[in-house]
Scaffold this active site. Sequence first.
Site, PDB file in Angstrom:
ATOM      1  N   CYS A 129       0.830  -1.290  -0.059  1.00 35.77           N
ATOM      2  CA  CYS A 129      -0.097  -0.109   0.092  1.00 35.77           C
ATOM      3  C   CYS A 129       0.817   1.254  -0.071  1.00 35.77           C
ATOM      4  CB  CYS A 129      -1.033  -0.046   1.185  1.00 35.77           C
ATOM      5  SG  CYS A 129      -1.804   1.535   1.334  1.00 35.77           S
ATOM      6  N   CYS A 132      -0.276   4.032   2.385  1.00 35.43           N
ATOM      7  CA  CYS A 132       0.176   3.561   3.836  1.00 35.43           C
ATOM      8  C   CYS A 132       1.442   3.926   4.031  1.00 35.43           C
ATOM      9  CB  CYS A 132      -0.211   2.433   4.179  1.00 35.43           C
ATOM     10  SG  CYS A 132      -1.988   1.731   3.560  1.00 35.43           S
ATOM     11  N   ASP A 133       2.501   3.424   3.286  1.00 37.26           N
ATOM     12  CA  ASP A 133       3.988   3.391   3.687  1.00 37.26           C
ATOM     13  C   ASP A 133       4.899   4.290   2.632  1.00 37.26           C
ATOM     14  OD1 ASP A 133       2.958   1.222   5.162  1.00 37.26           O
ATOM     15  OD2 ASP A 133       3.240  -0.054   3.970  1.00 37.26           O
TER      16      ASP A 133
END
Length: 252
Positions: A129, A132-133
């Site tokens: 993701c 997300c990261d």
Amino acid sequence: MQKYDAIIVGAGIAGMTAAIYVKRAGRSVLLIEEKVCGGQIINTLNIGNWPGEAKISGTDLSNKILAQVKELDVEIKYEEVVNVREGFVVKTDEAEYGCSALIIATGTEPRRLSEKQEKDAGRRPISYCATCDGALYKGKKVVVVGSGNTAKHEMQYLSNICSEVYHIHHDDPIPEDAEAVFVAIGREPATKVFGDLVDLDREGYVVAGEDCHTSHVGVFVAGDCRTKELRQLVTAASDGAMAASEAVKYLG
Ligand SMILES: Cc1cc2nc3c(=O)[nH]c(=O)nc-3n(C[C@H](O)[C@H](O)[C@H](O)COP(=O)(O)OP(=O)(O)OC[C@H]3O[C@@H](n4cnc5c(N)ncnc54)[C@H](O)[C@@H]3O)c2cc1C
């Protein structure tokens, strides 16, 4: 061992909707979620096809539904279901629970890298993701694995954060100087633990029609993990309602 009328595995949109319907029918219900309530939609920034909300983020939509679940006093356990035995006994990584009806709502999970690519990646971090990261790799060189629209979207997103974004296809060698690997090679059903209980199709989806009945009496399925044409939020919610109302009928 605590026993419930129904246990729902997975608290995505399908599972949470099912919980609302079972609880409102006056039945005891346990909702088991291994990660975060909301499922795969929680990191999506803009949803434009949920009726009644012209534009809403996945987190906001999930939180609204979760609030409704909590208001009904549905019991939620944050545990991973690892096995289900006849009867039914649902075993998690922490405990065992009994139920008369089971609803499988485990959705899909990102498809993993091939063994060869995982070996290639070595100790470098692997993410599924970018939203997300991505921020963790500011100014670094990263590689995106995948050929579809999701891979394109991940590349676009990372190009504003990272110094270099390489693109490779599934099974290509991973560039030596990439510092992190972002994987976008599709999704697969999260149904392995139910393989001995209900029929799965060749890809691993739980075989069921629109009535959400599986091959096993007393076991129902809702959402993206079911064999179906359209995997979307509204069809997940629709399945949740259908599976729950069939489970309630079964309970008598
Ligand atoms: C990036 C992206 C964007 C999308 N955008 C849209 C959109 O704009 N509009 C739209 O309609 N649809 C969209 N979709 C599709 C939509 O998200 C799905 O159809 C829907 O969320 C499926 O819900 P679900 O409840 O069936 O499954 P999931 O959301 O996958 O939920 C399943 C849950 O089960 C849990 N679980 C799995 N295995 C276990 C276990 N063994 N024990 C305990 N818990 C377990 C998981 O942790 C997860 O929380 C999008 C999907 C993605 C990936």
